[in-house]
Design a protein around this motif. Structure first.
Motif, short mmCIF file in Angstrom:
data_model
loop_
_atom_site.label_atom_id
_atom_site.label_comp_id
_atom_site.label_asym_id
_atom_site.label_seq_id
_atom_site.Cartn_x
_atom_site.Cartn_y
_atom_site.Cartn_z
N GLY A 179 0.80 -1.21 0.00
CA GLY A 179 0.00 0.00 0.00
C GLY A 179 0.84 1.26 0.00
N THR A 180 1.92 1.27 0.77
CA THR A 180 2.80 2.44 0.84
C THR A 180 3.38 2.76 -0.53
OG1 THR A 180 3.37 1.98 3.13
CG2 THR A 180 4.86 3.41 1.90
N LEU A 181 3.84 1.73 -1.24
CA LEU A 181 4.46 1.94 -2.56
C LEU A 181 3.43 2.41 -3.58
CD1 LEU A 181 6.86 -1.13 -2.67
CD2 LEU A 181 7.45 1.25 -2.22
N ILE A 182 2.25 1.78 -3.57
CA ILE A 182 1.21 2.16 -4.53
C ILE A 182 0.70 3.58 -4.23
CG2 ILE A 182 -1.15 1.68 -5.30
CD1 ILE A 182 -0.55 -1.28 -4.95
N LEU A 183 0.43 3.85 -2.96
CA LEU A 183 -0.08 5.16 -2.58
C LEU A 183 0.95 6.26 -2.84
CD1 LEU A 183 -1.92 4.33 0.77
CD2 LEU A 183 -2.90 4.63 -1.50
N GLY A 184 2.24 5.92 -2.69
CA GLY A 184 3.28 6.90 -2.99
C GLY A 184 3.24 7.33 -4.45
N GLY A 185 3.08 6.37 -5.36
CA GLY A 185 2.97 6.69 -6.78
C GLY A 185 1.72 7.49 -7.08
N LEU A 186 0.60 7.12 -6.48
CA LEU A 186 -0.65 7.84 -6.70
C LEU A 186 -0.57 9.26 -6.14
CD1 LEU A 186 -3.27 5.06 -5.80
CD2 LEU A 186 -2.68 5.92 -8.08
N ALA A 187 0.09 9.41 -4.99
CA ALA A 187 0.22 10.74 -4.38
C ALA A 187 1.05 11.67 -5.25
CB ALA A 187 0.83 10.62 -2.99
N ASP A 188 2.11 11.14 -5.89
CA ASP A 188 2.92 11.96 -6.79
C ASP A 188 2.11 12.41 -8.00
OD1 ASP A 188 5.45 12.28 -5.54
OD2 ASP A 188 5.99 10.23 -6.05
N LYS A 189 1.14 11.61 -8.37
CA LYS A 189 0.34 11.90 -9.57
C LYS A 189 -0.85 12.80 -9.28
CE LYS A 189 -1.83 9.62 -13.54
NZ LYS A 189 -2.15 8.30 -14.18
#
Length: 444
Positions: A303-313
């Motif tokens: 979740g941390t890795l996926i949410l990190g990518g989504l947050a940058d976008k």
């Protein structure tokens, strides 16, 4: 004389060897940081027998470390913005390494508790400065992803503690696991190489040669000559960085962030402590109940890795608010009888939307405040959150003692997620710091 905006140099840089080194060094620091915190759980059964201490004393000794972390996050966060992040970070690593190592030589529970508390102070000072430093020097399009990767190192530290405990304790006794902590001191040369004070602080203090050196590493596509004049659009605010948390229309945002951190860490620590017990009480086998904890932590990493990518976008706030709501929904549904596949899926989502979202929220705070007060902001948010983390297990214990239904227990743990979502939704994004400042301030 041509002018160069230091913020643009950092933001427009590409991910390169410097960032890789900074990322690797940060991950190792966090791994040791988490290892020193959780290794205590591995030696508890032995200490209870060797020192004849009660479960209440065991809990108190564990709490001393958490109180130290709370104080360390606040104190070292403020000190870093005043004296520089690199020196405070190195001091924090030295503290938690040496005093965790000294735990192996404690003659009894009193000295062990004192060493644990001081080590906790050092542990608390690590996270605010690591995250602030990553935000200072990460390319703009990778702020959240770099923080996300480093936050996953917490889970790796916990796994490392478990494996070392399993191998070393039967072989060399409980003291041997605390010897490992001193290895963190080997990271200091690497920290000196890759960690620097914020560009704004380097410019403000006239350390232009060091600034030119680090900027050339951060953005190797830009040629920075001695003829260039460094400028920044960051204005140093008068007064202490603590007071600045409530200036320039930040009061509402600061209070709401603190509430969200408190609620989320209460929820995370409460669920982490009581999930196996609650599932066992609901009629599931103890083995499967413990396996839920593994799935919970795997969900946190993914979740941390996926949410990190989504947050940058899409932006951190747009990701955090729905994630906290999803955490509350998944926790509520865990209170109902489901087949094992659905249960594991719900636990996975819970881990992703609680621990994962909380990890991303640190990145949000680091970007929400100006660089010259960034460590202070993260330190206070982390410190306030630690209070919720300390209360979480006790909150769960009270729920269990009330003999409520399984549904009511999980619903009670879900409510803090709703409160966190509401709090973050009230955090205003349009602050003076984020608005374009037309006048460039030449600090050099």
């Amino acid at each position: 004389m041509p002018k160069v905006n230091i913020n643009e140099v950092v933001n427009e840089g590409e991910f390169n060897r410097f960032h890789i080194g900074l990322l690797i060094c940060s991950c190792f620091i966090i791994i040791f940081d988490m290892f020193d915190l959780v290794i205590y759980g591995s030696v508890v059964p032995i200490l209870m027998k060797e020192w004849s201490i009660s479960p209440v004393q065991v809990g108190a000794i564990g709490s001393y470390g958490f109180f130290g972390m709370m104080l360390g996050a606040i104190f070292f966060g403020v000190m870093a913005d005043k004296f520089g992040r690199r020196n405070i970070l190195i001091l924090s690593v030295v503290l938690f390494s040496i005093f965790t190592f000294l735990c192996a030589f404690a003659p009894g529970p009193l000295m062990f508790s004192i060493f644990r508390f001081i080590a906790g102070v050092g542990i608390g000072g690590v996270l605010p400065n690591v995250i602030a430093s990553l935000t200072d020097y990460a390319p703009k399009h990778m702020h959240n992803m770099m923080v996300s990767i480093v936050m996953c190192a917490f889970s790796l530290g916990g796994i490392l503690a478990a494996f070392i405990g399993i191998y070393f304790i039967p072989l060399m006794g409980w003291k041997s696991v605390y010897w490992v902590a001193v290895l963190a001191l080997l990271l200091i040369p690497m920290m000196v190489k890759y960690f620097h004070d914020s560009p704004a602080m380097l410019l403000m203090k006239g350390r232009t040669e060091e600034l030119r050196f680090v900027l050339s590493k951060v953005n190797d596509k830009v040629s920075l000559t001695t003829e260039m004049e460094f400028v920044t659009d960051i204005v140093k605010e008068p007064g202490s960085p603590v007071a600045a948390l409530f200036k320039n229309k930040r009061t509402l945002g600061t209070v709401m962030i603190w509430i969200a951190f408190f609620m989320c860490l209460l929820m995370i620590n409460g669920v982490s402590t009581w999930l196996p017990n609650l599932m066992f009480s609901a009629g599931y086998a103890l083995g499967s109940s413990l396996s839920f904890m593994i799935v919970l932590n795997i969900g946190a990493i993914v979740g941390t890795l996926i949410l990190g990518g989504l947050a940058d976008k899409f932006g951190v706030k747009k990701v955090l608010v729905p994630m906290y709501i999803m955490a509350a929904v998944s926790l509520t549904l865990l209170g109902f009888k489901n087949n094992m596949i659905i249960l594991y899926l719900l636990v996975f989502i819970t881990g992703a939307c609680t621990m994962g979202a909380q990890n991303i929220s640190y990145s949000f705070v680091s970007q929400y405040y100006p660089p010259l007060m960034r460590s202070t902001a993260i330190g206070f948010a982390s410190g306030i959150g630690r209070i919720g983390g300390i209360i979480g297990p006790t909150f769960g214990g009270i729920l269990v003692s009330l003999n409520l239904s399984t549904q009511m227990n999980f619903l009670s743990f879900a409510l803090p997620g709703i409160f966190a979502a509401v709090a973050f939704s009230f955090v205003p994004l349009k602050l003076a710091y984020h608005q374009k400042i037309k006048k460039e301030i030449d600090i050099a």
